[in-house]
Design a protein around this motif. Structure first.
Motif, short mmCIF file in Angstrom:
data_model
loop_
_atom_site.label_atom_id
_atom_site.label_comp_id
_atom_site.label_asym_id
_atom_site.label_seq_id
_atom_site.Cartn_x
_atom_site.Cartn_y
_atom_site.Cartn_z
N ALA A 114 0.84 -1.20 0.00
CA ALA A 114 0.00 0.00 0.00
C ALA A 114 0.87 1.25 0.00
O ALA A 114 1.93 1.29 0.62
CB ALA A 114 -0.92 0.01 1.22
N SER A 115 0.42 2.25 -0.73
CA SER A 115 1.07 3.55 -0.76
C SER A 115 -0.03 4.59 -0.57
O SER A 115 -1.05 4.54 -1.26
CB SER A 115 1.78 3.75 -2.09
N THR A 116 0.16 5.51 0.36
CA THR A 116 -0.88 6.48 0.71
C THR A 116 -0.50 7.86 0.20
O THR A 116 0.67 8.23 0.20
CB THR A 116 -1.06 6.51 2.25
N ALA A 117 -1.53 8.62 -0.22
CA ALA A 117 -1.28 9.94 -0.76
C ALA A 117 -2.43 10.88 -0.44
O ALA A 117 -3.56 10.46 -0.20
CB ALA A 117 -1.09 9.87 -2.28
N LYS A 118 -2.10 12.17 -0.45
CA LYS A 118 -3.09 13.24 -0.34
C LYS A 118 -3.28 13.84 -1.73
O LYS A 118 -2.32 14.06 -2.47
CB LYS A 118 -2.59 14.35 0.59
N LEU A 119 -4.52 14.11 -2.08
CA LEU A 119 -4.86 14.80 -3.31
C LEU A 119 -4.66 16.29 -3.05
O LEU A 119 -5.16 16.83 -2.07
CB LEU A 119 -6.31 14.50 -3.68
N ILE A 120 -3.89 16.95 -3.92
CA ILE A 120 -3.57 18.37 -3.75
C ILE A 120 -4.50 19.21 -4.61
O ILE A 120 -4.77 18.87 -5.78
CB ILE A 120 -2.09 18.64 -4.13
N GLN A 121 -4.99 20.32 -4.04
CA GLN A 121 -5.90 21.21 -4.79
C GLN A 121 -5.21 21.73 -6.04
O GLN A 121 -4.07 22.20 -5.99
CB GLN A 121 -6.33 22.39 -3.91
N SER A 122 -5.92 21.63 -7.16
CA SER A 122 -5.40 22.11 -8.44
C SER A 122 -6.55 22.17 -9.44
O SER A 122 -7.71 21.99 -9.07
CB SER A 122 -4.29 21.18 -8.94
N ASP A 123 -6.22 22.36 -10.66
CA ASP A 123 -7.18 22.35 -11.76
C ASP A 123 -7.93 21.01 -11.76
O ASP A 123 -7.34 19.97 -11.47
CB ASP A 123 -6.40 22.55 -13.07
N LYS A 124 -9.22 21.03 -12.13
CA LYS A 124 -10.02 19.80 -12.10
C LYS A 124 -9.51 18.73 -13.07
O LYS A 124 -9.81 17.55 -12.90
CB LYS A 124 -11.49 20.10 -12.38
N ASP A 125 -8.75 19.14 -14.07
CA ASP A 125 -8.22 18.18 -15.03
C ASP A 125 -6.80 17.73 -14.70
O ASP A 125 -6.12 17.12 -15.52
CB ASP A 125 -8.27 18.76 -16.45
N LEU A 126 -6.34 18.08 -13.49
CA LEU A 126 -5.03 17.64 -13.01
C LEU A 126 -5.21 16.78 -11.76
O LEU A 126 -6.13 16.99 -10.98
CB LEU A 126 -4.14 18.82 -12.66
N LEU A 127 -4.32 15.84 -11.60
CA LEU A 127 -4.30 14.98 -10.43
C LEU A 127 -2.90 15.09 -9.84
O LEU A 127 -1.95 14.50 -10.36
CB LEU A 127 -4.62 13.54 -10.83
N ILE A 128 -2.77 15.91 -8.80
CA ILE A 128 -1.48 16.06 -8.12
C ILE A 128 -1.58 15.31 -6.80
O ILE A 128 -2.48 15.56 -6.00
CB ILE A 128 -1.13 17.54 -7.88
N LEU A 129 -0.66 14.37 -6.61
CA LEU A 129 -0.66 13.56 -5.40
C LEU A 129 0.63 13.78 -4.62
O LEU A 129 1.72 13.71 -5.20
CB LEU A 129 -0.79 12.07 -5.74
N LYS A 130 0.47 14.04 -3.34
CA LYS A 130 1.62 14.11 -2.44
C LYS A 130 1.63 12.80 -1.68
O LYS A 130 0.75 12.53 -0.86
CB LYS A 130 1.52 15.29 -1.48
N HIS A 131 2.61 11.98 -1.99
CA HIS A 131 2.70 10.66 -1.38
C HIS A 131 3.23 10.81 0.03
O HIS A 131 4.19 11.55 0.27
CB HIS A 131 3.56 9.75 -2.26
N LEU A 132 2.60 10.13 0.96
CA LEU A 132 2.88 10.34 2.38
C LEU A 132 3.97 9.39 2.88
O LEU A 132 3.73 8.22 3.10
CB LEU A 132 1.60 10.15 3.20
N ASN A 133 5.13 9.93 2.98
CA ASN A 133 6.25 9.25 3.60
C ASN A 133 7.13 10.39 4.11
O ASN A 133 7.81 11.05 3.33
CB ASN A 133 7.00 8.38 2.60
N THR A 134 7.10 10.63 5.40
CA THR A 134 7.73 11.82 5.95
C THR A 134 9.23 11.88 5.70
O THR A 134 9.80 12.96 5.62
CB THR A 134 7.48 11.92 7.47
N SER A 135 9.87 10.75 5.53
CA SER A 135 11.32 10.75 5.32
C SER A 135 11.72 11.04 3.88
O SER A 135 12.83 11.47 3.63
CB SER A 135 11.90 9.40 5.73
#
Length: 196
Positions: A114-135
């Motif tokens: 499993a890999s976890t991510a947050k969806l970042i606010q952006s244009d509706k036709d973009l998918l920006i993901l910040k993958h959660l791994n603090t290191s």
């Protein structure tokens, strides 16, 4: 994974003389319109990571297209991926995206990994993901179409620079490396290439 959740530019772009103003990455708080807005086809454009397994995948992904469809319940999406890893086309339809409403995160589950991510606010036709791994910072960009405006691409790269990435650490895919869709004819004797 990054490719689901991962455009050679002819010339490397020069870094700005002044450091970019680093606007914070604002995560989306999920509501009833969020997940339906993710359904459908996406093209993986670019990504950067310092997490060694993700970095290896970023280097190997030459092109990736993926789609999200409703899963067996409201907290799950089915994922179909078609990607070129180095010279091999791969089709996968066995992974899932789990939706965690309480903290607005997405988890990509593939072969018990499993890999976890947050969806970042952006244009509706973009998918920006910040993958959660603090290191190890990781950010990826996908879009509804294979071409992203120069302005949107520059905004994404500015976010990466704020996270400490250099141009050399950003990996882009290329539409010229797209795999044919299953059943699609290639025009080369109309023989469908094998997908591994």
């Amino acid at each position: 994974m990054l490719a689901s959740l991962a455009l050679l530019l002819g010339l490397p772009l020069a870094l700005p003389a002044e450091p970019p103003s680093c606007a914070p990455l604002v995560p989306v708080t999920f509501d009833n319109a969020t997940i339906p807005g993710l359904l459908g086809q996406w093209i993986y454009i670019a990504g950067a990571s310092r997490y060694p397994p993700h970095l290896e995948e970023l280097k190997a992904v030459k092109h990736a297209a993926f789609s999200f469809s409703p899963g067996s319940h409201e907290d799950e999406l089915n994922v179909t991926e078609i990607m070129r890893l180095n010279e091999t086309c791969v089709v996968k339809n066995t992974s899932k995206i789990l939706v965690f409403w309480h903290n607005s995160t997405l988890a990509h589950v593939d072969d018990q990994v499993a890999s976890t991510a947050k969806l970042i606010q952006s244009d509706k036709d973009l998918l920006i993901l910040k993958h959660l791994n603090t290191s190890f910072p990781t950010l990826s960009l996908s879009a509804r179409m294979p071409n992203v405006s120069k302005e949107l691409l520059e905004d994404f790269k500015a976010h990466l620079h704020c996270l400490g990435f250099t141009e050399e650490e950003i990996f882009f895919t290329s539409e010229k490396d797209a795999c044919p869709l299953p059943g699609e004819k290639t025009g080369k004797g109309d023989v469908e290439p094998p997908l591994g």
